[in-house]
Scaffold this motif. Structure first.
Motif, PDB file in Angstrom:
ATOM      1  N   TYR A 691       0.558  -0.995   0.019  1.00 44.57           N
ATOM      2  CA  TYR A 691      -0.436   0.071  -0.077  1.00 44.57           C
ATOM      3  C   TYR A 691       1.123   1.169   0.053  1.00 44.57           C
ATOM      4  O   TYR A 691       0.593   1.940  -0.610  1.00 44.57           O
ATOM      5  N   ARG A 723      -7.447   4.649  -8.767  1.00 42.51           N
ATOM      6  CA  ARG A 723      -8.215   3.879  -8.320  1.00 42.51           C
ATOM      7  C   ARG A 723      -8.270   2.722  -9.272  1.00 42.51           C
ATOM      8  O   ARG A 723      -9.175   1.751  -8.938  1.00 42.51           O
ATOM      9  N   LEU A 727      -4.615   0.675  -7.050  1.00 42.31           N
ATOM     10  CA  LEU A 727      -5.482   0.450  -5.353  1.00 42.31           C
ATOM     11  C   LEU A 727      -6.101  -1.463  -6.150  1.00 42.31           C
ATOM     12  O   LEU A 727      -6.756  -2.140  -5.069  1.00 42.31           O
ATOM     13  N   VAL A 732      -8.630  -2.495  -2.514  1.00 40.12           N
ATOM     14  CA  VAL A 732      -9.142  -1.296  -2.075  1.00 40.12           C
ATOM     15  C   VAL A 732     -10.042  -0.325  -3.484  1.00 40.12           C
ATOM     16  O   VAL A 732      -9.193  -0.364  -4.523  1.00 40.12           O
ATOM     17  N   LEU A 734     -12.677   2.698  -4.386  1.00 41.83           N
ATOM     18  CA  LEU A 734     -13.216   4.278  -3.881  1.00 41.83           C
ATOM     19  C   LEU A 734     -14.120   4.367  -4.770  1.00 41.83           C
ATOM     20  O   LEU A 734     -13.836   4.388  -6.524  1.00 41.83           O
ATOM     21  N   VAL A 744     -14.065   5.016   0.630  1.00 36.51           N
ATOM     22  CA  VAL A 744     -12.749   3.721   0.747  1.00 36.51           C
ATOM     23  C   VAL A 744     -14.020   2.491   1.307  1.00 36.51           C
ATOM     24  O   VAL A 744     -14.288   2.349   2.174  1.00 36.51           O
ATOM     25  N   LYS A 745     -13.297   1.171   0.633  1.00 41.19           N
ATOM     26  CA  LYS A 745     -13.966   0.036   0.554  1.00 41.19           C
ATOM     27  C   LYS A 745     -12.758  -0.894   0.795  1.00 41.19           C
ATOM     28  O   LYS A 745     -12.436  -1.077   0.172  1.00 41.19           O
TER      29      LYS A 745
END
Length: 852
Positions: A691, A723, A727, A732, A734, A744-745
């Motif tokens: 990350y 995005r 991620l 992740v 967005l 954010v999920k």
């Protein structure tokens, strides 16, 4: 690996060598060489030997001899492991009875109270030596440790705890807990405790044995305590003086307060419990004296020992001290102890007296031994500390406060089997109900597991005499051997800020207390900074040194991990240079020197302070190399240093977590300790680094765009890439929101990839439809333009089959027969003419546009 195959013919011997090398050479053997007899060749190698006739290959190489080979000569002498042996009080070569195997017995704890820093010092030092022998020198270590769960201290503590709980329970059931009776009993207990503590400290005896006399004596002690010299003299005479003073003072204050409360009619349970708690040492002793003999339930003693045994192992686990290979408990070896004592009696070195069995030190000293070859030898008592033989204080302390001396012939004789009195646990024996002596317990358990002798015996130096000396004597008497233990390793005392740790000095630190302030790694590091057999002074300044060294190593590993991440991203990419110049050669040479010096230090009786300094020095040298900048360093060389330092720190037991990550790759560094409450440490680097690298890469690209003056659309495209790609692979999501802040999920990466790919496919499909529609529209436009190529004035003139006359605009006026066209026909043609004119105008505009 070199594999030799001997082929013998009637006249010669040939050596065939299979080896991995860049330039194979022939090894020449003297013609006089002779094969060993087949019976002496290991079965696994017999297939390599042949006595058949020479093969075709042998014929082809006939007469060709291999060049001579010489055994390599070391550039420096190989260090040899030596250990400090209490039996010689010198460092001697370490030689085990069985090559590669160490049999080791360690005196474990007597479990009756919380484990303290003295225990940590002892058991962590032995754990470190055990790890060095096993994980560095490659020995197989059979480590046996006992739990002493039958002992005078346990009996006294268990009885007092049991009786005190019972006493408090009776108070809780009383209608007037704080009664005059309770005040009288606590006063009596306090009076007896005062007399025990200060009778020898007063210039003149107390006049009387009642509370009033003790109260007057206490006032006298308080007056004398104002003189600092007197207090120091009392401390010198009795190190427990401060503890006694504090206990008597707290008890007296509580008694006076309780007397006021009782006089005022306050008789609550809380007040009574406070009184007993402040006088618990005095009340415990008084209750034990009054009712100790009535405690007959074996569970009272067993439960206390079990509780503190569990507490001990929890403390050791917190310190990362490994459990023994074999754990023994005294209570589980009672039959073997009885048999062992019987054996010593039969050999004439023990006698029965007063229902107990005593070891006869006088008869043992100088007794002629048997066996051990043709050499004549004699038994010796107190091999470890012969100068302590007549130390009555040590001898009495070794026997325990409950031991009766009835039937004992000599002051140096010690109990093998004790006759049990009422209130003490007992087992049947030929001499009547009794229990083991302290010293015999270790001899029996060590012999039961390890046999007639062992390589190593260890324990704290305070156990050397009489405990370990008595162990040696009774074991050599039973086994009729000259040397029961080959190496005795005694760990040094622990002092706190220069003073011996003691409850009386108020510097008593439990392991739990220490772990509240320092980590297990820091405590182990502090112990490694001192030699295992020296006195260890645990002080705050030393812990600051530990934390400084810890910071140096943490920073080093952090830098190496960062370089490792970058190296993985570069993969196998090469810039065409090997980056192995003089600086790299020098650092690797320094690493080899450090490795040899490290081995030399550990061979010198496990000299861990020197070994740790060597690790810190090579890290310092590597940091200097790192200061050249990452473009000027060879990461492989840095990794070689880091890998070795990591392995050595973990070998000492300083590592946290697994040495490999989830991918099976070796972890760089000594790991991170688990947070309080967590079961295991978390590898933050492997979790967070993907990350962080994504964010770092995004930041790098944004900076480059900003510095180049790029348009905002380029930066927005970069955010979309973060995005939709970077991620997504990290799980992740967005979701852009109306307020401009993304939601954010955390979603499984495979689900995000599937959604991303589906979205991309929909976009592609939409684009394809739009492209097709655009193409169709363009074709229609071109068709329209082509249709508008003809001017409207000419569109009807070519149709002479229908028309014969046209006006100036080219509109037909007459049909083919010369007749005037009807008005309706003319209107229809005018519409067609207008449409063509529109098309033609568009055509002309397009031409003008293209020509422009």
């Amino acid at each position: 690996m070199l594999r030799d195959s001997f082929l013998r013919s009637a006249s010669s011997v040939r050596l065939v060598t299979v080896a991995q090398c860049t330039s194979p050479r022939t090894l020449r053997l003297p013609r006089a060489a002779v094969l060993p007899p087949p019976s002496t060749i290991p079965r696994s190698l017999r297939s390599s030997f042949s006595t058949s006739a020479p093969t075709q290959e042998a014929s082809e190489h006939a007469g060709k001899m291999q060049d001579s080979w010489r055994i390599p000569q070391p550039s420096a002498p190989e260090p040899k492991l030596k250990v400090y042996n209490s039996l010689t009080r010198s460092k001697v070569d370490f030689v085990t009875k069985k090559p590669g195997i160490v049999t080791w017995y360690n005196c474990g704890p007597t479990v009756y109270d919380a484990s303290h820093m003295g225990h940590a010092r002892n058991y962590m030092a032995q754990d470190i030596m055990r790890r060095i022998l096993r994980d560095y020198f490659g020995y197989e270590v059979n480590f046996v440790m006992n739990i002493t769960d039958v002992d005078d201290k346990i009996i006294i503590r268990a009885r007092q705890s049991h009786l005190l709980k019972k006493y408090l329970a009776e108070l809780a059931s009383s209608s007037t807990p704080l009664s005059s009776r309770v005040l009288q009993e606590v006063s009596t207990a306090w009076t007896a405790y005062f007399a025990k503590a200060f009778a020898a400290s007063l210039p003149s005896p107390v006049a009387g044995e009642d509370f009033a006399a003790a109260e007057a004596g206490w006032a006298q002690v308080q007056g004398l305590a104002k003189d600092a010299k007197w207090v120091e003299a009392q401390k010198t005479a009795n190190e427990k003086f401060p503890m006694y003073f504090a206990a008597v003072e707290a008890g007296y204050v509580a008694l006076k307060q309780a007397q006021k409360q009782e006089a005022a009619g306050s008789t609550s349970l809380t007040d009574a419990e406070a009184l007993v708690e402040a006088n618990k040492d005095a009340v415990g002793l008084w209750l034990d004296k009054q009712f100790g003999a009535s405690v007959t339930d074996p569970a009272v003693f067993r439960d206390l020992a079990a509780y503190w045994e569990d507490s001990y192992f929890k403390s050791m686990a917190a310190l990362h001290v490994e459990r023994p290979t074999t754990l023994t408990r005294v209570s589980e070896y009672i039959p073997e102890i009885v048999t062992f004592v019987e054996g010593i009696v039969k050999r004439g070195f023990a006698y029965e007296g007063g229902g107990s069995v005593w070891f006869d030190t006088v008869k043992f000293e100088g007794a002629k031994g048997e066996g051990e070859g043709d050499d004549e030898w004699r038994h010796t008592y107190a091999k470890l500390q012969p100068w302590s033989k007549g130390n009555r204080e040590l001898l009495e302390d070794g026997e325990g406060s409950l031991t009766s001396t009835t039937g004992k012939r000599s002051a140096a004789d010690f109990a093998l089997w004790k006759s049990s009195k009422p209130g003490e646990p007992a087992w049947p024996s030929p001499w009547g109900p009794g229990r083991p002596g302290w010293h015999i317990e270790c001899s029996v358990m060590a012999s039961a597991v390890l046999g007639e002798g062992m390589d190593v015996h260890s324990g704290g130096v305070d156990l050397a005499f009489p405990h370990h000396d008595n162990e040696i004597a009774q074991s050599e008497a039973f086994h009729n051997c000259r040397q029961w233990v080959n190496y005795f390793l005694h760990t040094g005392h622990l002092h706190i800020e220069g003073l011996k740790m003691s409850k009386s000095l108020k510097n008593f630190i439990t392991i739990d207390d220490a772990l509240e302030k320092h980590t297990a790694r820091q405590l182990r590091f502090a112990f490694l900074m001192q030699n295992w057999n020296a006195r260890l002074d645990f002080k705050e300044s030393s812990m600051q040194e530990v934390k400084s060294a810890e910071t140096v190593l943490n920073n080093f590993f952090t830098n190496v991990k960062a370089l490792a991440t970058e190296a993985k991203e570069r993969s196998v990419a090469s810039d065409g240079h090997h980056h192995y110049e003089q600086a790299e050669k020098d650092l690797l040479a320094q690493l080899e020197q450090a490795q040899l010096a490290f081995r030399t230090a550990l061979c010198d009786s496990f000299d861990t302070p020197t070994a740790l300094q060597i690790l810190l020095d090579i890290v310092s040298k590597t940091n200097i190399y790192l200061a050249r900048g990452r473009r000027q360093v060879n990461f492989a060389v840095i990794l070689a240093v880091s890998d070795w330092v990591t392995r050595m720190l973990r070998m000492f037991g300083l590592g946290e977590g697994s040495p490999v990550d989830g991918n099976g790759d070796k972890v760089i560094g000594w790991g991170v300790a688990a947070a309080k409450g967590d079961q295991q440490s978390i590898d933050r680097e492997s979790i967070l680094m993907p990350y962080l690298r994504a964010l770092s890469g995004f930041r790098d690209q944004v900076r480059q765009l900003a510095m180049s003056g790029a348009a905002s659309s380029d930066i927005l495209a970069l955010t979309d890439k973060l995005r939709d790609h970077d991620l997504v692979d990290l799980g992740v999501a967005l979701d852009d929101q109306e307020d401009g802040r993304a939601m954010v999920k955390l979603v499984p990466p495979e689900i995000l990839r599937e959604a991303r790919d589906a979205k991309a496919a929909a976009v592609r499909e939409k684009a394809a439809k739009m492209a097709a529609a655009a193409a169709a529209a363009e074709a229609k436009r071109l068709e329209r333009l082509e249709k508008g190529r003809m001017p409207p004035t000419e569109m009807f003139r070519s149709n002479t089959a229908e028309y014969s006359a046209w006006d100036e605009q080219g509109l037909p006026t007459k049909d083919k027969d010369g007749n005037e066209l009807p008005k309706s026909r003319g209107k229809k043609l005018k519409k067609e003419w207008d449409m063509q004119k529109k098309l033609h105008d568009e055509f002309l505009k397009e031409q003008e546009k293209q020509s422009a």
